[in-house]
Design a protein around this motif. Sequence first.
Motif, PDB file in Angstrom:
ATOM      1  N   ASP A 177     -18.369  -8.783 -38.501  1.00 25.36           N
ATOM      2  CA  ASP A 177     -17.715  -9.949 -38.473  1.00 25.36           C
ATOM      3  C   ASP A 177     -18.269 -11.020 -37.789  1.00 25.36           C
ATOM      4  OD1 ASP A 177     -15.748 -11.867 -38.916  1.00 25.36           O
ATOM      5  OD2 ASP A 177     -14.264 -10.675 -37.792  1.00 25.36           O
ATOM      6  N   THR A 215     -19.246 -10.756 -42.845  1.00 26.59           N
ATOM      7  CA  THR A 215     -18.074 -11.183 -43.415  1.00 26.59           C
ATOM      8  C   THR A 215     -18.473 -12.731 -43.797  1.00 26.59           C
ATOM      9  OG1 THR A 215     -17.302 -11.686 -41.289  1.00 26.59           O
ATOM     10  CG2 THR A 215     -16.627  -9.866 -42.225  1.00 26.59           C
ATOM     11  N   THR A 251     -13.182 -13.147 -50.714  1.00 33.42           N
ATOM     12  CA  THR A 251     -12.025 -13.763 -50.129  1.00 33.42           C
ATOM     13  C   THR A 251     -11.700 -15.102 -51.128  1.00 33.42           C
ATOM     14  OG1 THR A 251     -12.689 -13.246 -48.052  1.00 33.42           O
ATOM     15  CG2 THR A 251     -11.219 -15.303 -48.056  1.00 33.42           C
ATOM     16  N   THR A 283      -8.704 -16.089 -40.179  1.00 35.01           N
ATOM     17  CA  THR A 283      -9.709 -15.105 -40.121  1.00 35.01           C
ATOM     18  C   THR A 283      -8.893 -13.843 -40.799  1.00 35.01           C
ATOM     19  OG1 THR A 283     -11.105 -13.721 -38.691  1.00 35.01           O
ATOM     20  CG2 THR A 283      -8.794 -14.374 -37.884  1.00 35.01           C
ATOM     21  N   TRP A 284      -7.670 -13.826 -40.565  1.00 29.80           N
ATOM     22  CA  TRP A 284      -6.871 -12.388 -41.314  1.00 29.80           C
ATOM     23  C   TRP A 284      -7.019 -12.640 -42.778  1.00 29.80           C
ATOM     24  CZ3 TRP A 284      -7.318  -9.046 -37.809  1.00 29.80           C
ATOM     25  CH2 TRP A 284      -7.348  -9.338 -36.548  1.00 29.80           C
ATOM     26  N   ASP A 301      -9.365 -13.541 -44.257  1.00 33.16           N
ATOM     27  CA  ASP A 301     -10.591 -13.153 -44.765  1.00 33.16           C
ATOM     28  C   ASP A 301     -10.798 -11.673 -44.509  1.00 33.16           C
ATOM     29  OD1 ASP A 301     -12.885 -14.453 -45.687  1.00 33.16           O
ATOM     30  OD2 ASP A 301     -13.737 -15.201 -43.858  1.00 33.16           O
ATOM     31  N   SER A 302     -10.358 -11.293 -43.266  1.00 35.29           N
ATOM     32  CA  SER A 302     -10.451  -9.680 -43.119  1.00 35.29           C
ATOM     33  C   SER A 302      -9.594  -8.678 -43.683  1.00 35.29           C
ATOM     34  CB  SER A 302     -10.508  -9.682 -41.524  1.00 35.29           C
ATOM     35  OG  SER A 302      -8.938  -9.773 -40.990  1.00 35.29           O
ATOM     36  N   SER A 330     -11.231  -6.424 -46.509  1.00 34.71           N
ATOM     37  CA  SER A 330     -12.322  -5.415 -46.408  1.00 34.71           C
ATOM     38  C   SER A 330     -11.930  -4.084 -47.242  1.00 34.71           C
ATOM     39  CB  SER A 330     -12.052  -4.997 -44.745  1.00 34.71           C
ATOM     40  OG  SER A 330     -10.893  -4.628 -44.263  1.00 34.71           O
ATOM     41  N   TRP A 333      -4.130  -7.276 -38.410  1.00 33.90           N
ATOM     42  CA  TRP A 333      -4.878  -6.847 -39.540  1.00 33.90           C
ATOM     43  C   TRP A 333      -4.330  -5.848 -40.549  1.00 33.90           C
ATOM     44  CZ3 TRP A 333      -9.515  -2.833 -39.294  1.00 33.90           C
ATOM     45  CH2 TRP A 333     -10.567  -2.863 -40.373  1.00 33.90           C
ATOM     46  N   THR A 354      -3.542  -7.020 -44.477  1.00 35.32           N
ATOM     47  CA  THR A 354      -3.972  -6.296 -45.180  1.00 35.32           C
ATOM     48  C   THR A 354      -3.186  -5.498 -46.331  1.00 35.32           C
ATOM     49  OG1 THR A 354      -5.971  -5.824 -43.763  1.00 35.32           O
ATOM     50  CG2 THR A 354      -5.866  -4.391 -46.053  1.00 35.32           C
TER      51      THR A 354
END
Length: 813
Positions: free
Chosen positions: A86, A153, A162, A481-482, A484-485, A488, A521, A525
């Motif tokens: 990350d 990332t 993203t 950021t979440w 983005d993440s 995954s 997260w 997700t």
Amino acid sequence: MFNLDAKLEGKRWEKELEEPIRNAWKEKKDFVFVEDKRPVYSIDTPPPYVNTPVHIGQATTYVLMDMFARFRRMTGFNVIFPLGLDRNGLPIEMAAEKKFNVHLTELSRDDAIRKCESILAEASAESTDSFFRLGISFNSYEKGDAVGDLYHTDSPEYRSLTQDTFIDMWEKELIYEDERVNNYCPGCQTTLADAEVIYEDKPGFFHNVRFKVKETGEDIIIGTTRPELICALGMIIYNPEDDRYKHLEGKTAISPLYEKEVPIKAHPSAEIEKGTGIMMMCSFGDLTDIRFFREMQIDPVICIGANGKMNENAGFLNGMSVKEARKMITGELEKNGLLIEKIQTSGHRTPICERSKDPIEFISMSEFYVKQIEFKDDMRKIADQVNFFHPNSKQILLDWIDSVSIDWPISRRRFYATEVPLWRCDEKKLVAIPPKGKYHQPWKDDVPKDSIVYDENHKMVGKAKDFPDIKWKGEMRVFDTWFDSSISPLYILKYGRDEKFFEKHSPCTLRPQGKEIVRTWLYYTLLKDYLLTGKPIFRDVWINYHIVDEKGHKMSKSKGNIINPKDVLDRFGAEPFRLWSATEGNLERTDFRCSFDRIDGAGKTLTKLWNVSRFISMFPQESGGKLTASDKWILKEINEIAVNAKEQYTVYNFHEPIQKLKNFIWETFASHYVEMAKNRAYNQDGEFSEAEQKAACYTLHEVLKKVLKVLAPVTPFITEKIYGEIYEGDIHKEKFPENNGEASGFKFEFTTEEVMAFNSAVWKAKKDANVSLKNPVKKAVIPEKLKELEKTFKVMHKIEEMEFGDEVKILLQ
């Protein structure tokens, strides 16, 4: 006679033996993912921040993940197990601000990003080095675009995906822009989602302040911890059951200093026992204020700006920080005789930023939102469709879903993150959304001509090329950021890049993670990927718990009880730590207790395994022979352990099988069976037939091979070394032991406990008599059930005469 030289060299297992083994794994690229006919097992690994060293919790989680991956390979799966790093978001920006002693908000966008990139360029490979030393069998430690390769990332490939998910969700009308009150961190200078806010009890003061009732001229005393918000007063309330204030219903209060007139009303939000029992409702001190203003339809007065300072609505406090404003207004109130008293509180529940730990303010800003309120029921169904390990962890997710009260704000006013892919024309109230498949930077790029243009009603009205005279302005905000993440699992399964691969191999098999980010997260997700795909993105979710010290205390620098994984690796190597992780990893408990002593204790089992293996390596690997009752007994024991291990490993439980295997190695196998079989394996006096001798050698090796295979996912270094030297094979390419039908069918009258009890009785008798264990036993009485082992016991303990009875009796003289 056999050649009794041990094939396994070295008197003990040493941590230095790990390095050549892991280097060989890297050189041979043993774990690279290549698509074939095998079923795929995919692990959505949590990408650690590249500029921070691996902590003990991460090290534990990753070695457990590695056990999952290694076990699945041994059971015939082609495993996707990537390492992601990350490199987005606030931690990178904060590191840059600290190093260069600047606030990025004071720099140009280009300069701010360059400073972040310089931090990343200097970031050490400490994280990847720790993972490598721990023996984590990622598909690759090298960056690339193949399935399972190392990914960043902040790479164009990751960021473009993203952005593509934003475009898909925009087209589905799942994203909208709105101005509303949000959590705001003055330190990070950005909006925060509720999931990024935590609460702490902080000491503070109740300021008892004098207000005036317009109609009667009487004073009312109101206690507040936020006197700087008097300028944003919207209403005064008291509890409907509070007789002290019922006469004020419908009257008007005049605020001190600002002399603003507001209504006084009864409302259940006022707590009779709190402070003076009468409350000022301001915009906004906490979530209660926000909900109250919405309920009562009061127009808020926002007195804190995006820079975290008081604005023009604060009057004489304009331009001050919140802390400065509180001090200033307290002084003014006191000077004007309006501050009755200032009472220190033991603790005030304060919302703070999870990252910077700054107190949260509530300000009105325009942000992009993902719809989530209308999907709460769907999310509960998704939670029910996913398998949780341990099942209790599911409640953490359900509790969070129940607590969600507003849509998810996904835009942030920061720099080093994925940009929101959007251009706008405020004059015409149009926005342009670019095509997918490319990384867009609207703050510096021109709008792509084939971008789809939408009006203020979210209706498509053409393409950007159809509006040649419009001056488009690129969006400056970036994604949370979440947001983005949360892509995954989509990224590792090639969503939007290789739809055939994604359809074939989704959902992702496993999401492993810590419990502290279930509400972020995991939740985001599941939500986002459900909105995109219409189904759960995971089959299984495995939640690890906190690592605490020997006494159960949380690890912290201030307590001096932090254990650095690098220190563990330098002192013990990877194997004792890995074995500790499996042994301690009982998900039915709340936390894992860690200490150097516990890790060192796990290392003793490796020494025992090495010693037993060296002993067995002296004997040839035989086939056939005549199995004795003791051979059948131990073969059945290890078969049951291997069968149980496969069942439990499959549901991510390594704790129970490893505890059983450790006990087997130390007690059942080393202390009892090896002692019972070694005379037969040597057969120096010819007391046993050749077939019986061969059976002893066969059984010793057969048991050792199964022990090594069951242990291989947990302790890959030592098992590879022993298996490779004795059996000249790669244990990690072997199949995990299946149920041996013959061994499982062996039957005998005695139990393991009875065998061990008899041996222990003989050894105790000799020890109590202070004689050597090699001394003969004149007479022994053993239970009838052990008759099948009569010859074994006679030779093992040098028993001259044996009888059968109800109780064990040992006569030495």
